[in-house]
Each structure stands twice: as structure tokens, then as C-alpha cells.
Design a protein around this motif. Structure first.
Motif, mmCIF file in Angstrom:
data_model
loop_
_atom_site.group_PDB
_atom_site.id
_atom_site.type_symbol
_atom_site.label_atom_id
_atom_site.label_comp_id
_atom_site.label_asym_id
_atom_site.label_seq_id
_atom_site.Cartn_x
_atom_site.Cartn_y
_atom_site.Cartn_z
ATOM 1 N N LEU A 1 -1.434 6.521 8.782
ATOM 2 C CA LEU A 1 -2.471 7.466 9.208
ATOM 3 C C LEU A 1 -3.209 6.848 10.387
ATOM 4 O O LEU A 1 -3.723 5.724 10.290
ATOM 5 C CB LEU A 1 -3.441 7.753 8.063
ATOM 6 C CG LEU A 1 -2.822 8.234 6.745
ATOM 7 C CD1 LEU A 1 -3.880 8.315 5.655
ATOM 8 C CD2 LEU A 1 -2.150 9.591 6.933
ATOM 9 N N ARG A 2 -3.302 7.553 11.495
ATOM 10 C CA ARG A 2 -3.896 7.003 12.728
ATOM 11 C C ARG A 2 -5.081 7.843 13.191
ATOM 12 O O ARG A 2 -4.991 9.067 13.259
ATOM 13 C CB ARG A 2 -2.845 6.942 13.840
ATOM 14 C CG ARG A 2 -1.692 6.041 13.547
ATOM 15 C CD ARG A 2 -0.546 6.184 14.524
ATOM 16 N NE ARG A 2 -0.952 6.178 15.929
ATOM 17 C CZ ARG A 2 -0.095 6.120 16.955
ATOM 18 N NH1 ARG A 2 1.212 6.072 16.716
ATOM 19 N NH2 ARG A 2 -0.539 6.127 18.188
ATOM 20 N N THR A 3 -6.181 7.168 13.536
ATOM 21 C CA THR A 3 -7.367 7.901 13.984
ATOM 22 C C THR A 3 -7.171 8.512 15.364
ATOM 23 O O THR A 3 -7.830 9.501 15.692
ATOM 24 C CB THR A 3 -8.606 6.987 13.997
ATOM 25 O OG1 THR A 3 -8.380 5.876 14.868
ATOM 26 C CG2 THR A 3 -8.924 6.473 12.605
ATOM 27 N N ASP A 4 -6.299 7.931 16.196
ATOM 28 C CA ASP A 4 -6.088 8.504 17.527
ATOM 29 C C ASP A 4 -5.323 9.826 17.454
ATOM 30 O O ASP A 4 -5.362 10.620 18.392
ATOM 31 C CB ASP A 4 -5.369 7.510 18.451
ATOM 32 C CG ASP A 4 -3.983 7.126 17.934
ATOM 33 O OD1 ASP A 4 -3.766 7.159 16.717
ATOM 34 O OD2 ASP A 4 -3.114 6.767 18.759
ATOM 35 N N ILE A 5 -4.647 10.062 16.336
ATOM 36 C CA ILE A 5 -3.900 11.308 16.141
ATOM 37 C C ILE A 5 -4.649 12.279 15.228
ATOM 38 O O ILE A 5 -4.737 13.475 15.511
ATOM 39 C CB ILE A 5 -2.501 11.015 15.562
ATOM 40 C CG1 ILE A 5 -1.676 10.198 16.564
ATOM 41 C CG2 ILE A 5 -1.774 12.311 15.195
ATOM 42 C CD1 ILE A 5 -0.335 9.737 16.037
ATOM 43 N N LEU A 6 -5.212 11.748 14.149
ATOM 44 C CA LEU A 6 -5.827 12.592 13.116
ATOM 45 C C LEU A 6 -7.336 12.697 13.222
ATOM 46 O O LEU A 6 -7.948 13.525 12.547
ATOM 47 C CB LEU A 6 -5.463 12.043 11.726
ATOM 48 C CG LEU A 6 -3.965 11.971 11.404
ATOM 49 C CD1 LEU A 6 -3.747 11.270 10.074
ATOM 50 C CD2 LEU A 6 -3.343 13.359 11.385
ATOM 51 N N GLY A 7 -7.971 11.859 14.054
ATOM 52 C CA GLY A 7 -9.430 11.788 14.052
ATOM 53 C C GLY A 7 -9.896 11.004 12.835
ATOM 54 O O GLY A 7 -9.154 10.195 12.275
ATOM 55 N N THR A 8 -11.124 11.244 12.407
ATOM 56 C CA THR A 8 -11.642 10.562 11.218
ATOM 57 C C THR A 8 -10.776 10.895 10.009
ATOM 58 O O THR A 8 -10.435 12.049 9.774
ATOM 59 C CB THR A 8 -13.102 10.967 10.954
ATOM 60 O OG1 THR A 8 -13.927 10.451 12.014
ATOM 61 C CG2 THR A 8 -13.594 10.411 9.619
ATOM 62 N N ILE A 9 -10.431 9.859 9.261
ATOM 63 C CA ILE A 9 -9.542 10.003 8.101
ATOM 64 C C ILE A 9 -10.360 9.840 6.828
ATOM 65 O O ILE A 9 -10.985 8.795 6.608
ATOM 66 C CB ILE A 9 -8.408 8.965 8.152
ATOM 67 C CG1 ILE A 9 -7.524 9.226 9.385
ATOM 68 C CG2 ILE A 9 -7.577 9.000 6.868
ATOM 69 C CD1 ILE A 9 -6.629 8.074 9.748
ATOM 70 N N PRO B 1 0.819 -1.224 0.000
ATOM 71 C CA PRO B 1 0.000 0.000 0.000
ATOM 72 C C PRO B 1 0.851 1.272 0.000
ATOM 73 O O PRO B 1 1.992 1.274 0.453
ATOM 74 C CB PRO B 1 -0.778 -0.126 1.317
ATOM 75 C CG PRO B 1 0.171 -0.862 2.215
ATOM 76 C CD PRO B 1 0.919 -1.826 1.323
ATOM 77 N N ASP B 2 0.238 2.358 -0.491
ATOM 78 C CA ASP B 2 0.863 3.672 -0.344
ATOM 79 C C ASP B 2 0.664 4.188 1.079
ATOM 80 O O ASP B 2 1.538 4.849 1.637
ATOM 81 C CB ASP B 2 0.242 4.671 -1.329
ATOM 82 C CG ASP B 2 0.356 4.207 -2.766
ATOM 83 O OD1 ASP B 2 1.456 3.762 -3.153
ATOM 84 O OD2 ASP B 2 -0.660 4.273 -3.488
ATOM 85 N N LYS B 3 -0.519 3.899 1.609
ATOM 86 C CA LYS B 3 -0.868 4.348 2.955
ATOM 87 C C LYS B 3 -1.499 3.203 3.723
ATOM 88 O O LYS B 3 -2.192 2.352 3.150
ATOM 89 C CB LYS B 3 -1.861 5.521 2.916
ATOM 90 C CG LYS B 3 -1.362 6.758 2.193
ATOM 91 C CD LYS B 3 -2.419 7.863 2.254
ATOM 92 C CE LYS B 3 -1.965 9.130 1.543
ATOM 93 N NZ LYS B 3 -1.922 8.960 0.085
ATOM 94 N N MET B 4 -1.282 3.162 5.023
ATOM 95 C CA MET B 4 -1.999 2.235 5.896
ATOM 96 C C MET B 4 -2.680 3.018 7.011
ATOM 97 O O MET B 4 -2.086 3.915 7.611
ATOM 98 C CB MET B 4 -1.082 1.145 6.444
ATOM 99 C CG MET B 4 0.242 1.578 6.972
ATOM 100 S SD MET B 4 1.357 0.170 7.246
ATOM 101 C CE MET B 4 1.093 -0.150 8.990
ATOM 102 N N VAL B 5 -3.944 2.704 7.220
ATOM 103 C CA VAL B 5 -4.764 3.404 8.197
ATOM 104 C C VAL B 5 -4.906 2.535 9.436
ATOM 105 O O VAL B 5 -5.266 1.350 9.339
ATOM 106 C CB VAL B 5 -6.159 3.728 7.623
ATOM 107 C CG1 VAL B 5 -7.031 4.378 8.691
ATOM 108 C CG2 VAL B 5 -6.037 4.642 6.405
ATOM 109 N N ILE B 6 -4.636 3.115 10.587
ATOM 110 C CA ILE B 6 -4.781 2.392 11.854
ATOM 111 C C ILE B 6 -5.931 3.003 12.627
ATOM 112 O O ILE B 6 -5.888 4.169 13.022
ATOM 113 C CB ILE B 6 -3.487 2.443 12.687
ATOM 114 C CG1 ILE B 6 -2.304 1.913 11.867
ATOM 115 C CG2 ILE B 6 -3.655 1.633 13.967
ATOM 116 C CD1 ILE B 6 -0.974 1.976 12.593
ATOM 117 N N SER B 7 -6.980 2.206 12.828
ATOM 118 C CA SER B 7 -8.134 2.640 13.618
ATOM 119 C C SER B 7 -7.890 2.227 15.062
ATOM 120 O O SER B 7 -7.893 1.036 15.395
ATOM 121 C CB SER B 7 -9.418 1.995 13.077
ATOM 122 O OG SER B 7 -10.540 2.437 13.796
#
Length: 288
Positions: free
Chosen positions: A273-281, A241-247
């Protein structure tokens, strides 16, 4: 003119003015509704939102033709607020709800969603052990005349002219039953691919690698909130992947995401990209 006549005339005048105000307000409301509808229908882009629901999972897919798919529902009713932030007030229909597996942090929020929205279809994987939460959701679905579909192996569903989604039941990969085993979903919209793997662990990842399936995806929703029992370097290389999202929830008691997983992402040069840091992505993709 008597006092009564004057009073009656004043009353009728106020009544006509009030009627005119209500009529104009109704016309304006209708016009605004159709303007929103027109703007909404003109959008030809894919939108995938990875909701900030704390320590849990919930993702919203909105296809270029407006199909709404919700994967999991998080650990509580926060998903209702998140859904309201992304869908206009007049959209009260969800085309498809996907249940990856039956842990509280993936399924509890779906109960309130089922009560507030018209859901056309629920998709879930078969399992050997019963789940009271799943049973309750299916009971609500039956009451609301929502279609329920069990995925037994690999199934591809066309969502619209732009997008399709492949579901894989881990049990079809000849692995032993595990409570973390989750329905795998791969979204493909004109070669823009997203992979959702629920809480699957190393055993499922190894079976997927041995299956010769095309696992490549632009965006990977990291398995099991970034647990060190998932997301092997071999699997991430295959997904590429280019990006991985962690919920994941802020300062959660599980220590998610594991430092090992963040190190692997750094080695493979995958943006995290992390939801605990960025909120909803939110991830948008224009579809030609």
C-alpha cells in the motif's frame, strides 16, 4: 402610545427574539457536541492512519479507548491538515508523540502540531550528535509543560486495556551510530500488530534478527520509504506482514520505493500500500 414607546417595544421584542435564537443555537450546539462525544466513545476499534505527507513519514494511532498517538510529523505543516481530517474538532489533545529520528522529513511538521495541540508526552531515542530541531521541539515541550521521555533500550508502555507499544533504541543493539538509526515501535492491540521502523537500514535489521525479538506484525510500515538500503528479504520474512505500507512522495527524487523492494514483496506475497498512489491509508480493526 408615543413613537418612543413603540420604538422601545420593537427593540425589546427584537432583543428577546435574538436572545431566543442564540439560546436555542447554544443548546443545539451542546447537544451535537455530546452526540459526537457519545458516538466517539462507543467505538471500540483500532484505527491506524498512515498520512499522505509527501516524501516523509507520519502515522496516527487511535486506540479502542481513544488514546491518540502520533509517530513522526512529516516534512511540513501538511500533517496539521491530515490530523484535522481524522480527529473531530473538539479533540485538541494528543496523548503521545513519538519521534523516530531527527531528519526533516520526519520531524518538521511536529513544530506546528506542538503549537496547536495539547501534547501530554514526547518520546524519543537518545543520540550522540545534537539536533537543532529536536532541541527546539523540547524547548516548546518545556514551555507547554509536556513531559519528555528518552528511550535508552527496550521499553514497553501500556496505552489502555487493549493496546501496548514496545520501543527499542537501536543503540541498545550494540550497533554503530548512524543518522538513519530510528526508534523502533511495535504496537500490539489484542494480537493485531503494527511495526514502525523509521529509516533503519540493513545493520539495524540484522541486529534485530540476531536479538531473538518477536518481530512479527500484521502491518509493517516499510523502512526508509522503501529504500533499497533497508527492508531485506530476511527481515521481511521475520516480520511476515500481510501488508506493508510505503510512505512516499509522488515522483520523488530518491526513486523511492526501490524496484528491488517491490520485487521482494511480490516474491513473499505481501500486499503493498503506497501513499503516493492511495493517499492517506487507513487501517481499522475491531477489538472484541
Amino acid at each position: 402610545m408615543t413613537r418612543n414607546d413603540k420604538s422601545r417595544k420593537m427593540y425589546n421584542t427584537r432583543r428577546r427574539k435574538n436572545f431566543a435564537r442564540v439560546f436555542i443555537l447554544a443548546i443545539v450546539s451542546i447537544l451535537i457536541f455530546f452526540i459526537f462525544l457519545l458516538i466517539d466513545n462507543e467505538k471500540k476499534e483500532l484505527q491506524v492512519s498512515f498520512f499522505d505527507v509527501g516524501q516523509g513519514d507520519s502515522s496516527l494511532i487511535r486506540t479502542p479507548e481513544g488514546k491518540i498517538i502520533l509517530i513522526d510529523g512529516g516534512p511540513n505543516n501538511l500533517v496539521v491538515r491530515r490530523l484535522g481530517e481524522k480527529l473531530p474538532f473538539y479533540k485538541r489533545k494528543i496523548d503521545l508523540i513519538v519521534i523516530s529520528h531527527y531528519h526533516d522529513d520526519h520531524i518538521l511538521g511536529l513544530i506546528e502540531i506542538m503549537r496547536r495541540y495539547k501534547v501530554n508526552k514526547i518520546i524519543y531515542a537518545s543520540e550522540t550528535e545534537t539536533s537543532s530541531l529536536l532541541d527546539y521541539l523540547l524547548l516548546i515541550a518545556k514551555k507547554e509543560k509536556t513531559e519528555s521521555v528518552v528511550i535508552l533500550k527496550e521499553v514497553q508502555i501500556k496505552l489502555d486495556d487493549y493496546c501496548s507499544i514496545i520501543f527499542i533504541n537501536p543503540l541498545s543493539l550494540k550497533i554503530k551510530v548512524n543518522e538513519n538509526n530510528s526508534l523502533i515501535a511495535q504496537l500490539d492491540c489484542k494480537q493485531k500488530k503494527f511495526l514502525f521502523s523509521g529509516d533503519n537500514g540493513f545493520e539495524v535489521e540484522k541486529a534485530l534478527l540476531n536479538s531473538n525479538l518477536d518481530l512479527r506484525a500484521n502491518i509493517f510500515k516499510v523502512s526508509h520509504h522503501g529504500s533499497k538500503t533497508s527492508n531485506s528479504i530476511e527481515f521481511l520474512k521475520a516480520v511476515s506482514p500481510d501488508k506493508m505500507v510505503i510512505s512516499v512522495g509522488l515522483n520523488n527524487r530518491f526513486g523511492h520505493p526501490a524496484l528491488e523492494i517491490l520485487d521482494i514483496a511480490n516474491i513473499l506475497e505481501i500486499k503493498v500500500l503506497r501513499t503516493d498512489i492511495l493517499g492517506t491509508i487507513d487501517i481499522f480493526s475491531n477489538i472484541p
